[in-house]
Scaffold this motif. Sequence first.
Motif, PDB file in Angstrom:
ATOM      1  N   ASP A 124      -8.565  12.802   6.709  1.00  0.00           N
ATOM      2  CA  ASP A 124      -8.023  11.573   7.298  1.00  0.00           C
ATOM      3  C   ASP A 124      -6.506  11.700   7.451  1.00  0.00           C
ATOM      4  O   ASP A 124      -5.942  11.339   8.483  1.00  0.00           O
ATOM      5  CB  ASP A 124      -8.391  10.387   6.382  1.00  0.00           C
ATOM      6  CG  ASP A 124      -8.246   9.035   7.067  1.00  0.00           C
ATOM      7  OD1 ASP A 124      -8.337   8.972   8.303  1.00  0.00           O
ATOM      8  OD2 ASP A 124      -8.051   8.039   6.342  1.00  0.00           O
ATOM      9  N   HIS A 179      -8.944   9.131  15.762  1.00  0.00           N
ATOM     10  CA  HIS A 179      -9.735   7.984  15.281  1.00  0.00           C
ATOM     11  C   HIS A 179     -10.632   7.423  16.392  1.00  0.00           C
ATOM     12  O   HIS A 179     -11.718   6.919  16.106  1.00  0.00           O
ATOM     13  CB  HIS A 179      -8.838   6.903  14.669  1.00  0.00           C
ATOM     14  CG  HIS A 179      -8.513   7.160  13.222  1.00  0.00           C
ATOM     15  ND1 HIS A 179      -7.586   8.091  12.827  1.00  0.00           N
ATOM     16  CD2 HIS A 179      -9.049   6.656  12.070  1.00  0.00           C
ATOM     17  CE1 HIS A 179      -7.526   8.124  11.495  1.00  0.00           C
ATOM     18  NE2 HIS A 179      -8.415   7.270  11.015  1.00  0.00           N
ATOM     19  N   HIS A 209     -15.660   9.190   6.367  1.00  0.00           N
ATOM     20  CA  HIS A 209     -14.667   8.865   7.398  1.00  0.00           C
ATOM     21  C   HIS A 209     -13.724  10.049   7.672  1.00  0.00           C
ATOM     22  O   HIS A 209     -13.552  10.468   8.814  1.00  0.00           O
ATOM     23  CB  HIS A 209     -13.878   7.626   6.926  1.00  0.00           C
ATOM     24  CG  HIS A 209     -12.729   7.268   7.795  1.00  0.00           C
ATOM     25  ND1 HIS A 209     -12.858   6.519   8.947  1.00  0.00           N
ATOM     26  CD2 HIS A 209     -11.398   7.562   7.700  1.00  0.00           C
ATOM     27  CE1 HIS A 209     -11.671   6.376   9.514  1.00  0.00           C
ATOM     28  NE2 HIS A 209     -10.775   6.998   8.767  1.00  0.00           N
TER      29      HIS A 209
HETATM   30 ZN   LIG Z   1      -8.701   6.915   8.965  1.00  0.00          ZN
END
Ligand SMILES: [Zn+2]
Length: 361
Positions: A169, A252, A270
Motif C-alpha cells: 500500500d 488505487h 488491500h
Molecule cells: Zn490504500
Amino acid sequence: MEPRMDLRISYFPGKFIQGNQAILELPRFIDLFGGKAFMLVTPSMEQMVKANGFDRYDYEIFKSACCWDAINGIIGRIKDRDYTVIVGIGGGKIVDTAKAVADKLDLHVILAPTVAASSAAFSACSVIYTPDNIEESVYYEKHSPDVLLLDNSLIIGASCRHFVAGMGDALAVYFEGRGCMHSGAENSLHGRQTFCALAMCDYCLDTLLRYGYDAKTAYENKIITPAVERIIELNLLCAGIAFEGAGLAAAHAIHNGLTIMPQVRDHYLHGEIVAFGVLCELHLTDSEPEEMDEIYCFCEDLGLPTTLAAIGLTDPSDADLEAIAQATFDDPYLHHENPNTTVQEIKMAICAADAMGRDRL
Ligand SMILES: [Zn+2]
C-alpha cells in the motif's frame, strides 16, 4: 462545496507514540481525554486487554465489517453513557469504525492498530463497507485521530503477510503523488498537494527500497529491529501523510477495478492488490525501464503479487478484463493520473503488467 485548488491541505493525528509495550500508555491518554472510555477490541486482543487490566473500561469485541449497521448499532448502545473517548484496538475495520463512531458522537478517539497493513489508522476518513464486505463509500470525519498508539510488540504478532501488504500500500504513494502532481489533481483532502506530503512520498519509496527486505526478514522471525520499527512507522504514519496530502491516482483506481472480481476481493489484502496496481500504473504512465525493473524486483523480493494469477485471476476472460478496465475508468482516482486515459489503455496496462510479471518468474 467546490474544492479550492489554491489551498494546500494536509491533516495530521494529534499525538503519535510508538515503541515496545507502548500500549501501557493507554490509561494515561484515556485520562487525558476525560477518563471515560469505550473500547472496540479485536478478538485476538481480548487476552491482552484483560492481562493489562484494561477491562476496567467498558469494551466490546468487534468482529463485523465497518458498515453503517455496525456503526449505528454501537452508537445506539453507548450514546447515553457519558463516554468521553472511543478506543479502537485492532485492524483497519476496527479503527475505521472507532473513528466514525467517535465523529458521530463528537468524542475523542485513540487508536492502537494491531497490524501494519495500511495507513487506515492515520487518516481522517473511514472506508464504509456493506454488511457483505463490499466497499460502499468513504466517510470523512471532522478531526484526525487524537492519539495514534503503535505498540511494536503487538504489531509484530500479526502475520508477515499483513506487514508486507502494508508495504504494498505504501509503495503506491510515490507514484500516485507523482501522478497527481503532473495532472494538478486534488489530493485526498480536496486541496492542493503539500510539500510535506510530497517529501513523504519520496521518503516512503526510498525507505521501502532500502529497508523493506531487511524488515521483512526480521519481521518473519519476530525480531523488532530498527528496520522493522521504521517500516511500521512508514506503513502507519508516513504513508498516511503522503496519501492524504499528495493524493491517490491509478494504483488505487486499478485496485478498485480489480476488486469487482470476488476471487480478488475475498482472498487478497488491500495492499497486495494495490501493489499490483502500482505495476499496472507504471505501464499506464510509460515509466522508465530502470524504474520498472527496480519496482518489479522489490515486489518479487518481498513476495508481493506481480501477476494476475497471484491475485486470484488465473486465465481471466476478455470480458473480465474489459469489466475491470471499465470499473477502473469509472473510478475518479484514475483521472488524477491523466484525464485523457481510455478504457483500452487501462486494459493494455493491466495485461502488460501481468505479461512482464510472468516473463520474469
Ligand atoms: Zn490504500
